[in-house]
Write a protein that holds these residues in place. Structure first.
Motif, PDB file in Angstrom:
ATOM      1  N   GLN A  37      -6.077  -5.763  -0.523  1.00 55.16           N
ATOM      2  CA  GLN A  37      -6.065  -5.019  -1.780  1.00 55.16           C
ATOM      3  C   GLN A  37      -7.050  -5.642  -2.766  1.00 55.16           C
ATOM      4  O   GLN A  37      -6.903  -6.810  -3.148  1.00 55.16           O
ATOM      5  N   PRO A  42      -5.561   0.730  -4.346  1.00 55.37           N
ATOM      6  CA  PRO A  42      -4.347   0.668  -3.525  1.00 55.37           C
ATOM      7  C   PRO A  42      -4.569  -0.239  -2.321  1.00 55.37           C
ATOM      8  O   PRO A  42      -5.708  -0.557  -1.981  1.00 55.37           O
ATOM      9  N   PRO A  43      -3.501  -0.638  -1.666  1.00 49.53           N
ATOM     10  CA  PRO A  43      -3.644  -1.457  -0.451  1.00 49.53           C
ATOM     11  C   PRO A  43      -4.389  -0.685   0.643  1.00 49.53           C
ATOM     12  O   PRO A  43      -4.195   0.513   0.804  1.00 49.53           O
ATOM     13  N   ILE A  56      -2.456  -0.679  15.708  1.00 52.18           N
ATOM     14  CA  ILE A  56      -3.484  -0.051  14.873  1.00 52.18           C
ATOM     15  C   ILE A  56      -4.419  -1.136  14.355  1.00 52.18           C
ATOM     16  O   ILE A  56      -3.979  -2.145  13.815  1.00 52.18           O
ATOM     17  N   GLU A  58      -7.727  -0.941  11.958  1.00 53.16           N
ATOM     18  CA  GLU A  58      -8.521   0.003  11.180  1.00 53.16           C
ATOM     19  C   GLU A  58      -9.987  -0.416  11.078  1.00 53.16           C
ATOM     20  O   GLU A  58     -10.533  -0.516  10.002  1.00 53.16           O
ATOM     21  N   LEU A  88      -6.600  -9.690  -2.539  1.00 55.30           N
ATOM     22  CA  LEU A  88      -5.196 -10.020  -2.297  1.00 55.30           C
ATOM     23  C   LEU A  88      -4.846  -9.519  -0.900  1.00 55.30           C
ATOM     24  O   LEU A  88      -5.042  -8.337  -0.604  1.00 55.30           O
ATOM     25  N   LEU A  90      -1.981  -8.760   1.684  1.00 59.22           N
ATOM     26  CA  LEU A  90      -0.546  -8.493   1.690  1.00 59.22           C
ATOM     27  C   LEU A  90      -0.035  -8.317   3.110  1.00 59.22           C
ATOM     28  O   LEU A  90      -0.641  -7.606   3.909  1.00 59.22           O
ATOM     29  N   ALA A 102       8.590  -0.137   3.730  1.00 55.79           N
ATOM     30  CA  ALA A 102       7.863  -1.373   3.968  1.00 55.79           C
ATOM     31  C   ALA A 102       8.233  -2.388   2.897  1.00 55.79           C
ATOM     32  O   ALA A 102       8.220  -2.091   1.712  1.00 55.79           O
ATOM     33  N   PHE A 103       8.585  -3.565   3.333  1.00 59.78           N
ATOM     34  CA  PHE A 103       8.847  -4.681   2.432  1.00 59.78           C
ATOM     35  C   PHE A 103       7.601  -5.553   2.402  1.00 59.78           C
ATOM     36  O   PHE A 103       7.089  -5.943   3.452  1.00 59.78           O
ATOM     37  N   PHE A 104       7.142  -5.859   1.217  1.00 55.53           N
ATOM     38  CA  PHE A 104       5.907  -6.610   1.080  1.00 55.53           C
ATOM     39  C   PHE A 104       6.176  -8.069   0.722  1.00 55.53           C
ATOM     40  O   PHE A 104       7.103  -8.373  -0.031  1.00 55.53           O
ATOM     41  N   GLY A 105       5.327  -8.926   1.234  1.00 57.80           N
ATOM     42  CA  GLY A 105       5.288 -10.301   0.760  1.00 57.80           C
ATOM     43  C   GLY A 105       4.550 -10.357  -0.560  1.00 57.80           C
ATOM     44  O   GLY A 105       3.994  -9.349  -1.026  1.00 57.80           O
ATOM     45  N   GLN A 106       4.542 -11.534  -1.175  1.00 55.63           N
ATOM     46  CA  GLN A 106       3.903 -11.690  -2.485  1.00 55.63           C
ATOM     47  C   GLN A 106       2.385 -11.770  -2.397  1.00 55.63           C
ATOM     48  O   GLN A 106       1.702 -11.728  -3.401  1.00 55.63           O
ATOM     49  N   GLY A 107       1.893 -11.893  -1.187  1.00 57.55           N
ATOM     50  CA  GLY A 107       0.443 -11.859  -1.020  1.00 57.55           C
ATOM     51  C   GLY A 107      -0.207 -13.231  -1.081  1.00 57.55           C
ATOM     52  O   GLY A 107       0.359 -14.188  -1.611  1.00 57.55           O
ATOM     53  N   ARG A 109      -3.745 -14.709  -2.492  1.00 56.49           N
ATOM     54  CA  ARG A 109      -4.966 -14.426  -3.275  1.00 56.49           C
ATOM     55  C   ARG A 109      -6.101 -15.247  -2.670  1.00 56.49           C
ATOM     56  O   ARG A 109      -6.099 -16.456  -2.782  1.00 56.49           O
TER      57      ARG A 109
ATOM     58  N   TYR B  35       6.148   3.195  -4.941  1.00 62.67           N
ATOM     59  CA  TYR B  35       6.195   1.750  -5.110  1.00 62.67           C
ATOM     60  C   TYR B  35       5.748   1.393  -6.520  1.00 62.67           C
ATOM     61  O   TYR B  35       4.890   2.075  -7.110  1.00 62.67           O
ATOM     62  N   ALA B  42       2.930  -8.165  -5.426  1.00 62.52           N
ATOM     63  CA  ALA B  42       3.058  -7.236  -4.306  1.00 62.52           C
ATOM     64  C   ALA B  42       3.777  -5.965  -4.750  1.00 62.52           C
ATOM     65  O   ALA B  42       4.553  -5.967  -5.705  1.00 62.52           O
ATOM     66  N   PRO B  43       3.521  -4.849  -4.067  1.00 61.21           N
ATOM     67  CA  PRO B  43       4.289  -3.627  -4.368  1.00 61.21           C
ATOM     68  C   PRO B  43       5.761  -3.817  -4.043  1.00 61.21           C
ATOM     69  O   PRO B  43       6.117  -4.490  -3.080  1.00 61.21           O
ATOM     70  N   LEU B  87       2.556   3.512  -7.264  1.00 62.14           N
ATOM     71  CA  LEU B  87       1.813   3.975  -6.099  1.00 62.14           C
ATOM     72  C   LEU B  87       2.636   4.990  -5.322  1.00 62.14           C
ATOM     73  O   LEU B  87       3.794   4.741  -4.978  1.00 62.14           O
ATOM     74  N   LEU B  97       1.268   4.749   6.662  1.00 59.95           N
ATOM     75  CA  LEU B  97       1.359   4.975   5.225  1.00 59.95           C
ATOM     76  C   LEU B  97      -0.021   5.301   4.679  1.00 59.95           C
ATOM     77  O   LEU B  97      -0.957   4.524   4.839  1.00 59.95           O
ATOM     78  N   TRP B  99      -1.943   5.870   1.213  1.00 61.29           N
ATOM     79  CA  TRP B  99      -1.674   5.487  -0.166  1.00 61.29           C
ATOM     80  C   TRP B  99      -2.493   6.295  -1.153  1.00 61.29           C
ATOM     81  O   TRP B  99      -3.677   6.572  -0.916  1.00 61.29           O
ATOM     82  N   GLY B 100      -1.883   6.649  -2.281  1.00 58.36           N
ATOM     83  CA  GLY B 100      -2.632   7.123  -3.430  1.00 58.36           C
ATOM     84  C   GLY B 100      -3.271   5.934  -4.133  1.00 58.36           C
ATOM     85  O   GLY B 100      -2.969   4.776  -3.820  1.00 58.36           O
ATOM     86  N   ALA B 101      -4.151   6.216  -5.086  1.00 58.16           N
ATOM     87  CA  ALA B 101      -4.874   5.144  -5.788  1.00 58.16           C
ATOM     88  C   ALA B 101      -4.021   4.449  -6.832  1.00 58.16           C
ATOM     89  O   ALA B 101      -4.414   3.405  -7.342  1.00 58.16           O
TER      90      ALA B 101
END
Lengths: 113, 109
Positions: A37, A42-43, A56, A58, A88, A90, A102-107, A109, B35, B42-43, B87, B97, B99-101
């Motif tokens: 991100q 967005p991510p 996947i 990308e 960042l 994630l 989806a549960f996210f980590g704090q990332g 940096r 989100y 993080a989200p 988001l 997923l 994502w929108g901006a």
């Protein structure tokens, strides 16, 4: 435990360095993700592991190399990065299937100098 | 192609109500998420809709119309801590997923 833990929180690396980002979850989730991100964006999905298999990719440059040693751990190995890779990073996990919150980590940096 | 649209920025007053809209076009649809993301963090998950209608969760509600490809997030009794990006993200037919901006919400006293 509904946490996704990422280490380190901050990382500064040179363009010739090799480093790794780590991610861990103990929710029994079978899908794990790496996102990148940039500020005010967005991510962007980089990799998805489903049942410990890369499902996947990308079209991420080969200087990013993911690894899933087991169902709870996800690594992202970094080598010969460019300054534009600063962002960042994630990690996220989900159960998979029809409802995949989806549960996210704090990332982490990351700054590449 | 796949596309999710939401406003770039919105401003609202503390204590008021704000509605953030999201329209989507995806290859298949398996649900829509909202989100919240504070700057540098993080989200965090707010809501998930897969059937038409309104889902209420405290001060936050989310609405979905699949026939219109439209969702909104409604925030009531706004607090300063609600200043964040919101988001919208859709699960496509491959359960990816999209994502929108994001919508940056600014709350003023």
């Amino acid at each position: 435990d509904t946490e996704v833990t990422q280490t380190p929180k901050h990382l500064v690396m040179g363009m010739t360095n090799k480093k790794s980002l780590k991610c861990e979850q103990h929710m029994g989730h079978r899908a794990m993700y790496w996102y990148k991100q940039k500020a005010k964006k967005p991510p962007e999905l980089m990799f998805v592991y489903s049942y410990e298999k890369l499902s996947i990719n990308e079209s991420v440059p080969s200087r990013f190399s993911p690894e899933c040693p087991n169902s709870s751990l996800l690594n992202l190995h970094l080598h010969a990065l460019q300054p534009e890779d600063s962002a960042l990073y994630l990690c996220a996990s989900s159960q998979g299937g029809a409802y995949t919150e989806a549960f996210f980590g704090q990332g982490t940096r990351l700054t590449v100098v | 192609g796949q596309n999710i649209d939401q406003p770039t920025e919105m401003t609202a007053t503390e204590g008021a109500i704000v509605q953030i809209n999201c329209t989507y076009q995806t290859s298949g649809f398996n649900g829509l998420f909202w989100y919240q993301q504070h700057a540098g963090e993080a989200p965090t998950f707010l809501s998930y809709n897969v059937l038409d209608g309104l889902e209420e969760k405290g001060r936050f509600s989310s609405f979905l119309s699949r026939s219109k490809g439209y969702s909104y997030l409604l925030l009531k009794e706004l607090q300063m801590k609600d200043s964040a990006s919101y988001l919208c993200a859709c699960l496509d037919s491959n359960y990816q997923l999209i994502w929108g901006a994001g919508t940056k919400l600014i709350i003023k006293p």
